[in-house]
Design a protein around this motif. Structure first.
Motif, PDB file in Angstrom:
ATOM      1  N   MET A  62     -60.958 -15.892  24.470  1.00  0.00           N
ATOM      2  CA  MET A  62     -62.318 -16.307  24.793  1.00  0.00           C
ATOM      3  C   MET A  62     -62.517 -17.801  24.534  1.00  0.00           C
ATOM      4  SD  MET A  62     -64.479 -13.045  23.283  1.00  0.00           S
ATOM      5  CE  MET A  62     -66.060 -13.804  23.671  1.00  0.00           C
ATOM      6  N   SER A  63     -61.890 -18.313  23.484  1.00  0.00           N
ATOM      7  CA  SER A  63     -62.018 -19.746  23.180  1.00  0.00           C
ATOM      8  C   SER A  63     -61.308 -20.615  24.217  1.00  0.00           C
ATOM      9  CB  SER A  63     -61.453 -20.040  21.786  1.00  0.00           C
ATOM     10  OG  SER A  63     -60.055 -19.792  21.744  1.00  0.00           O
ATOM     11  N   GLN A  64     -60.371 -19.998  24.958  1.00  0.00           N
ATOM     12  CA  GLN A  64     -59.653 -20.724  26.017  1.00  0.00           C
ATOM     13  C   GLN A  64     -60.300 -20.555  27.382  1.00  0.00           C
ATOM     14  OE1 GLN A  64     -55.680 -19.168  25.750  1.00  0.00           O
ATOM     15  NE2 GLN A  64     -55.271 -20.099  23.744  1.00  0.00           N
ATOM     16  N   GLY A  65     -61.501 -19.940  27.404  1.00  0.00           N
ATOM     17  CA  GLY A  65     -62.242 -19.832  28.645  1.00  0.00           C
ATOM     18  C   GLY A  65     -62.113 -18.501  29.368  1.00  0.00           C
TER      19      GLY A  65
ATOM     20  N   ILE B 255     -55.766  -7.298  17.542  1.00  0.00           N
ATOM     21  CA  ILE B 255     -56.200  -7.326  18.947  1.00  0.00           C
ATOM     22  C   ILE B 255     -57.497  -8.113  19.084  1.00  0.00           C
ATOM     23  CG2 ILE B 255     -56.965  -5.911  20.887  1.00  0.00           C
ATOM     24  CD1 ILE B 255     -55.110  -3.698  19.839  1.00  0.00           C
ATOM     25  N   SER B 256     -58.410  -7.915  18.132  1.00  0.00           N
ATOM     26  CA  SER B 256     -59.687  -8.629  18.177  1.00  0.00           C
ATOM     27  C   SER B 256     -59.472 -10.135  18.048  1.00  0.00           C
ATOM     28  CB  SER B 256     -60.606  -8.132  17.054  1.00  0.00           C
ATOM     29  OG  SER B 256     -60.891  -6.757  17.207  1.00  0.00           O
ATOM     30  N   CYS B 257     -58.550 -10.526  17.150  1.00  0.00           N
ATOM     31  CA  CYS B 257     -58.250 -11.958  17.000  1.00  0.00           C
ATOM     32  C   CYS B 257     -57.635 -12.531  18.273  1.00  0.00           C
ATOM     33  CB  CYS B 257     -57.318 -12.168  15.811  1.00  0.00           C
ATOM     34  SG  CYS B 257     -58.083 -11.847  14.201  1.00  0.00           S
ATOM     35  N   GLN B 258     -56.770 -11.739  18.917  1.00  0.00           N
ATOM     36  CA  GLN B 258     -56.152 -12.192  20.157  1.00  0.00           C
ATOM     37  C   GLN B 258     -57.202 -12.395  21.244  1.00  0.00           C
ATOM     38  OE1 GLN B 258     -53.541  -9.348  21.965  1.00  0.00           O
ATOM     39  NE2 GLN B 258     -52.523 -10.855  23.258  1.00  0.00           N
TER      40      GLN B 258
END
Length: 286
Positions: A254-257, A246-249
């Protein structure tokens, strides 16, 4: 001996050699009088002996090409046609002249659906019988493809005047029953302050209702599949592994804005919220 064996095998090449329509056990409603009379007519006769099958030309339901028949319906096809017509008469909407159920439902209720050893259901026998009815102009049907769910909607099945002649009634008797039923419906609508229905509007509403029922059914199926997927996910992974996934998701989001300005505590809260959702969906309900 060999000839006798081949003949016996040929006579029993279908799973159900004597299909018949069986009213669903959960159907408690009272059947309209016209449907009841029409059902009694088709159950007391062999509809495949209708003179129209000998008189009218048959055209392919898709290409509209003339079909040259070399012989009449064989015994198994005749039994399938009789059972399918019974199911159609039972479900027939008098006002709209439509069959507001799918071919899958018709096949199951008329004993024409089969299940393979792998658990796959087949309704080919019912659809072939329906193609024969369409070829002789007894019914019309269209298959609509849903591009969103990548599935077909239930076929839009309508009967024609010839259908009632084949069933032992007449188009005039159907028109009389249809007008009587429509007048009864409009009487209730006017009493509730609504506008009366025309035949065109009644037919449109019936089609919209069928699509809406299909959507609700598919939504329920998607919910079941989602719960099964979440249950599998919860069983295969421990809580630390699920937290990691879940944290990786969320990190990818977050990296996609997404989640702009998210603090560390809010990040933990979001992880806990999604983890709780997985366990809630996966939890079996009695």
């Amino acid at each position: 001996m060999t000839t006798h064996h081949k003949s016996a095998r040929r006579q029993c090449y279908v799973v159900n050699p004597a299909p018949s329509f069986v009213r669903p056990a959960h159907h408690r409603h009272r059947l309209p009088a016209y449907n009841k009379r029409l059902l009694g007519m088709v159950q007391s006769r062999d509809v495949t002996r209708w003179v129209g099958f000998y008189y009218f030309d048959a055209f392919h339901h898709r290409t509209n090409r003339l079909i040259v028949r070399k012989r009449h319906f064989n015994r198994h096809r005749a039994c399938a046609l009789n059972a399918l017509v019974e199911a159609m008469v039972y479900h027939l909407n008098i006002v709209s002249g439509t069959i507001p159920v799918s071919f899958t439902t018709l096949a199951r209720e008329s004993g024409l659906a089969t299940t393979s050893a792998a658990g796959n259901e087949s309704i080919t026998r019912a659809t072939r019988a329906a193609q024969d009815l369409a070829a002789f102009g007894l019914i019309t049907y269209k298959l609509l493809f849903d591009k969103v769910t990548r599935q077909f909607f239930p076929a839009d099945i309508e009967v024609t005047d010839r259908f009632f002649d084949m069933a032992g009634s007449t188009a005039r008797a159907w028109a009389s029953a249809r007008n009587q039923q429509l007048a009864w419906i409009n009487q209730g609508l006017v009493r509730n302050g609504e506008k009366p229905l025309t035949l065109t509007e009644a037919r449109r509403r019936q089609k919209e209702k069928l699509v809406e029922i299909t959507w609700q059914k598919r939504k329920a199926e998607q919910d079941i599949r989602r719960k099964q997927k979440m249950a599998t996910l919860a069983n295969r992974h421990s809580e630390p592994d699920l937290r990691h996934q879940i944290s990786c998701q969320i990190q990818r989001e977050m990296s996609q804005g997404q989640h702009q300005g998210l603090s560390l505590d809010e990040f933990r809260h979001l992880v806990n919220k999604r983890l709780a959702w997985i366990y809630a969906v996966a939890r079996p309900r009695e």
